[in-house]
Design an enzyme around this catalytic site. Structure first.
Site, short mmCIF file in Angstrom:
data_model
loop_
_atom_site.label_atom_id
_atom_site.label_comp_id
_atom_site.label_asym_id
_atom_site.label_seq_id
_atom_site.Cartn_x
_atom_site.Cartn_y
_atom_site.Cartn_z
CB CYS A 85 -0.87 0.00 1.25
SG CYS A 85 -1.91 1.46 1.40
CG LEU A 86 4.63 3.27 -1.92
CD1 LEU A 86 4.96 3.80 -0.53
CD2 LEU A 86 5.86 2.56 -2.48
#
Length: 183
Positions: A85-86
């Site tokens: 999750c970037l």
């Protein structure tokens, strides 16, 4: 050759010329693994991860898909799938970024500055917010258990394929091969 295809090749070559070990999947340029070392001065230091990268057909106009293959304990990485999750990769990607940026800036920043308020691993996020020393200890335990060089198929000091074997090593290989005759 189309522009995205040339850019894909150029970015991949740039990554391969840097200090990262890159393994192509099926000899293509759209899927590959990159060996990534945890950043210094972080609880991830000493860990080595194999990260799978998938480049979409529209790369660099669409972001690459990034996932950890071996386990990592982090609020913004799904423990089971390794999905990352970037925000920069998933939502604010720009064609100005390249693969070297992903491995020299984005992933190190993710590991150095986790965001527990946007978790993929709720347990890691809760532990980080509740007890940071216990969180860092768990990270180090995961590094020791899942992120050693041998966990990604690399020896700590691997010989490159273009190094020549010493005479003793060559004879040792001959002996091993000679001892493996069919019964």
């Amino acid at each position: 050759m189309s522009s995205p295809s040339k850019r894909r090749e150029m970015d991949l070559m740039k990554l391969m010329m840097s200090d990262y070990k890159v393994e192509l999947i099926n000899d293509g340029m759209q899927e590959f693994y990159v060996h990534f070392n945890g950043p210094n001065e972080s609880p991830y230091h000493g860990g080595v991860w194999r990260i799978k990268v998938e480049l979409p057909d529209a790369y660099p106009y669409r972001s690459p898909s990034i996932g950890f293959v071996n386990k990592i304990y982090h609020p913004n990485v799904d423990e089971m799938s390794g999905s990352v999750c970037l925000d920069v990769i998933n939502q604010t990607w720009s064609p100005m970024f390249d693969l070297v940026n992903v491995f020299e800036v984005f992933i190190p920043q993710l590991l150095l500055y986790p965001n527990p308020s946007d978790p993929l691993n709720g347990e890691a996020a809760a532990l980080m917010m509740r007890d940071k020393p216990a969180y860092e200890l768990r990270v180090k335990e995961y590094c020791e258990k899942y992120a050693k060089p041998e966990d990604i198929g690399a020896a700590p000091e691997e010989k490159s394929s273009d190094e020549e074997l010493s005479e003793d090593e060559y004879e040792s290989l001959d002996d091993e091969m000679a001892g493996q005759a069919d019964p």
